[in-house]
Design a protein around this motif. Structure first.
Motif, PDB file in Angstrom:
ATOM      1  N   GLU A 106     -13.784   1.482  -1.895  1.00  0.00           N
ATOM      2  CA  GLU A 106     -13.726   0.061  -1.552  1.00  0.00           C
ATOM      3  C   GLU A 106     -12.440  -0.580  -2.082  1.00  0.00           C
ATOM      4  OE1 GLU A 106     -17.364  -1.291  -3.243  1.00  0.00           O
ATOM      5  OE2 GLU A 106     -18.583  -0.712  -1.494  1.00  0.00           O
ATOM      6  N   PHE A 107     -11.949  -0.048  -3.189  1.00  0.00           N
ATOM      7  CA  PHE A 107     -10.708  -0.542  -3.793  1.00  0.00           C
ATOM      8  C   PHE A 107      -9.538  -0.354  -2.823  1.00  0.00           C
ATOM      9  CE2 PHE A 107      -6.901   0.126  -6.435  1.00  0.00           C
ATOM     10  CZ  PHE A 107      -6.918  -1.023  -7.213  1.00  0.00           C
ATOM     11  N   PHE A 108      -9.459   0.810  -2.187  1.00  0.00           N
ATOM     12  CA  PHE A 108      -8.378   1.100  -1.242  1.00  0.00           C
ATOM     13  C   PHE A 108      -8.386   0.103  -0.079  1.00  0.00           C
ATOM     14  CE2 PHE A 108      -7.745   4.689  -3.709  1.00  0.00           C
ATOM     15  CZ  PHE A 108      -6.760   5.531  -3.220  1.00  0.00           C
ATOM     16  N   CYS A 109      -9.576  -0.305   0.312  1.00  0.00           N
ATOM     17  CA  CYS A 109      -9.701  -1.216   1.460  1.00  0.00           C
ATOM     18  C   CYS A 109      -9.247  -2.631   1.134  1.00  0.00           C
ATOM     19  CB  CYS A 109     -11.147  -1.225   1.958  1.00  0.00           C
ATOM     20  SG  CYS A 109     -11.672   0.348   2.675  1.00  0.00           S
ATOM     21  N   ARG A 110      -8.951  -2.910  -0.122  1.00  0.00           N
ATOM     22  CA  ARG A 110      -8.490  -4.240  -0.509  1.00  0.00           C
ATOM     23  C   ARG A 110      -7.020  -4.457  -0.164  1.00  0.00           C
ATOM     24  NH1 ARG A 110     -10.029  -5.255  -6.686  1.00  0.00           N
ATOM     25  NH2 ARG A 110      -8.745  -7.094  -6.240  1.00  0.00           N
ATOM     26  N   PHE A 111      -6.293  -3.382   0.104  1.00  0.00           N
ATOM     27  CA  PHE A 111      -4.860  -3.506   0.379  1.00  0.00           C
ATOM     28  C   PHE A 111      -4.611  -4.088   1.770  1.00  0.00           C
ATOM     29  CE2 PHE A 111      -4.742  -0.570  -3.125  1.00  0.00           C
ATOM     30  CZ  PHE A 111      -3.544  -0.846  -3.765  1.00  0.00           C
ATOM     31  N   ASN A 112      -3.653  -4.994   1.844  1.00  0.00           N
ATOM     32  CA  ASN A 112      -3.255  -5.572   3.124  1.00  0.00           C
ATOM     33  C   ASN A 112      -2.649  -4.473   3.997  1.00  0.00           C
ATOM     34  OD1 ASN A 112      -4.028  -8.200   2.434  1.00  0.00           O
ATOM     35  ND2 ASN A 112      -2.067  -8.585   1.409  1.00  0.00           N
ATOM     36  N   PHE A 167       0.819  -1.219   0.000  1.00  0.00           N
ATOM     37  CA  PHE A 167       0.000   0.000   0.000  1.00  0.00           C
ATOM     38  C   PHE A 167       0.854   1.271   0.000  1.00  0.00           C
ATOM     39  CE2 PHE A 167      -2.840   3.150   2.187  1.00  0.00           C
ATOM     40  CZ  PHE A 167      -3.758   3.271   1.147  1.00  0.00           C
ATOM     41  N   PRO A 168       1.952   1.337   0.785  1.00  0.00           N
ATOM     42  CA  PRO A 168       2.794   2.539   0.746  1.00  0.00           C
ATOM     43  C   PRO A 168       3.350   2.813  -0.652  1.00  0.00           C
ATOM     44  CG  PRO A 168       3.296   1.258   2.704  1.00  0.00           C
ATOM     45  CD  PRO A 168       2.401   0.399   1.836  1.00  0.00           C
ATOM     46  N   ILE A 171      -4.425   8.356   7.373  1.00  0.00           N
ATOM     47  CA  ILE A 171      -5.859   8.495   7.061  1.00  0.00           C
ATOM     48  C   ILE A 171      -6.501   7.135   6.804  1.00  0.00           C
ATOM     49  CG2 ILE A 171      -7.491   9.354   5.310  1.00  0.00           C
ATOM     50  CD1 ILE A 171      -5.659  11.840   5.054  1.00  0.00           C
ATOM     51  N   TRP A 172      -5.745   6.254   6.138  1.00  0.00           N
ATOM     52  CA  TRP A 172      -6.283   4.929   5.811  1.00  0.00           C
ATOM     53  C   TRP A 172      -5.979   3.888   6.885  1.00  0.00           C
ATOM     54  CZ3 TRP A 172      -9.907   4.008   2.351  1.00  0.00           C
ATOM     55  CH2 TRP A 172     -10.118   4.963   1.358  1.00  0.00           C
ATOM     56  N   GLY A 173      -5.440   4.310   8.012  1.00  0.00           N
ATOM     57  CA  GLY A 173      -5.208   3.401   9.138  1.00  0.00           C
ATOM     58  C   GLY A 173      -4.235   2.283   8.794  1.00  0.00           C
ATOM     59  N   TYR A 174      -3.252   2.580   7.938  1.00  0.00           N
ATOM     60  CA  TYR A 174      -2.331   1.530   7.497  1.00  0.00           C
ATOM     61  C   TYR A 174      -1.409   1.081   8.628  1.00  0.00           C
ATOM     62  CZ  TYR A 174       1.434  -0.869   5.092  1.00  0.00           C
ATOM     63  OH  TYR A 174       2.379  -1.794   4.712  1.00  0.00           O
ATOM     64  N   GLN A 175      -1.280  -0.243   8.764  1.00  0.00           N
ATOM     65  CA  GLN A 175      -0.373  -0.832   9.749  1.00  0.00           C
ATOM     66  C   GLN A 175       0.488  -1.874   9.044  1.00  0.00           C
ATOM     67  OE1 GLN A 175      -2.537  -2.340  13.106  1.00  0.00           O
ATOM     68  NE2 GLN A 175      -3.766  -0.482  13.340  1.00  0.00           N
ATOM     69  N   GLU A 176       1.759  -1.612   8.977  1.00  0.00           N
ATOM     70  CA  GLU A 176       2.681  -2.521   8.296  1.00  0.00           C
ATOM     71  C   GLU A 176       2.695  -3.895   8.966  1.00  0.00           C
ATOM     72  OE1 GLU A 176       7.273  -2.606   6.601  1.00  0.00           O
ATOM     73  OE2 GLU A 176       6.587  -0.969   7.894  1.00  0.00           O
ATOM     74  N   GLY A 177       2.566  -4.916   8.144  1.00  0.00           N
ATOM     75  CA  GLY A 177       2.596  -6.280   8.660  1.00  0.00           C
ATOM     76  C   GLY A 177       1.290  -6.770   9.253  1.00  0.00           C
ATOM     77  N   ALA A 178       0.260  -5.912   9.199  1.00  0.00           N
ATOM     78  CA  ALA A 178      -1.034  -6.305   9.775  1.00  0.00           C
ATOM     79  C   ALA A 178      -1.739  -7.304   8.889  1.00  0.00           C
ATOM     80  CB  ALA A 178      -1.894  -5.068   9.963  1.00  0.00           C
TER      81      ALA A 178
END
Length: 210
Positions: free
Chosen positions: A146-152, A94-95, A203-210
């Protein structure tokens, strides 16, 4: 069987021709906005620049100028986010995806600076444009959210993906527009990109390795 093949070829040719005409109309409008300003562009001007009839423009864009402008925005969004080419995207990065999107946005705004500035001036001076913007249905961007939410690693919890997308878009576009109009003297483009990527991940609440 041969007749069926001919019909199918004709249908594909018609679709290609329609798409080509729509893009020609959109490109003609962009060129005219840059040179004349949005408020001074008429449908007749667009028809002449695109070498099509006024009737054809209204056939594809019943709402007139703003309809054309709106579809240009949708076309740009599709090309930028690559929603229709998921096979080209690594959903584990995602990054990296966000950095590519933001850098492409920066380049788009830089390449189209006269057009962007003309649209900003038109929006500030023409209340009708603002009224049309307010009428736009953000649900048209539901697929993108919804597309953005598909990323791990992306985790927005109970938030509405559409609201998150609107927040993200507003944040990033505001920074890019500000940099175009009032360039930040103490921050180079790469640093600005880093800033926007960091904000986007938050903003997208990204957490690496989640």
């Amino acid at each position: 069987m041969r007749d069926k093949i001919i019909v199918q070829k004709n249908q594909k040719s018609t679709k290609r021709d329609k798409k080509a005409k729509i893009i020609t109309i959109q490109d003609a409008m962009c060129m005219l906005i840059e040179t004349k300003g949005y408020e001074n562009v008429t449908i007749r001007d667009i028809a002449e620049a695109a070498s099509v009839s006024i009737g054809l423009i209204y056939k594809y864009f019943p709402g007139g100028k703003f309809d054309i402008l709106k579809e240009i925005g949708y076309r740009y969004t599709d090309e930028l986010l690559r929603i229709k080419q998921p096979e080209t995207i690594d959903f584990n990065d995602f990054p990296g995806y966000m950095r590519d999107v933001i850098k492409n946005m920066q380049q788009f705004y830089k390449d189209n600076s006269p057009l962007i500035k003309a649209l900003i001036m038109a929006t500030l001076s023409d209340s009708e444009i603002m009224d049309e913007i307010k009428k736009m249905d953000v649900k048209d961007y539901k697929t993108a959210s919804e597309f953005f939410c598909r990323f791990n690693g992306v985790d927005i919890g109970n938030k509405d993906p559409l609201e998150v997308l609107v927040c993200w878009g507003f944040t990033v576009k505001s920074i890019i527009l500000c940099d175009i109009i009032y360039p930040l003297p103490l921050m180079d483009e790469e640093a600005l990109t880093d800033l926007m990527v960091d904000l986007s991940l938050k903003i997208w609440g990204y957490q690496e390795g989640a």
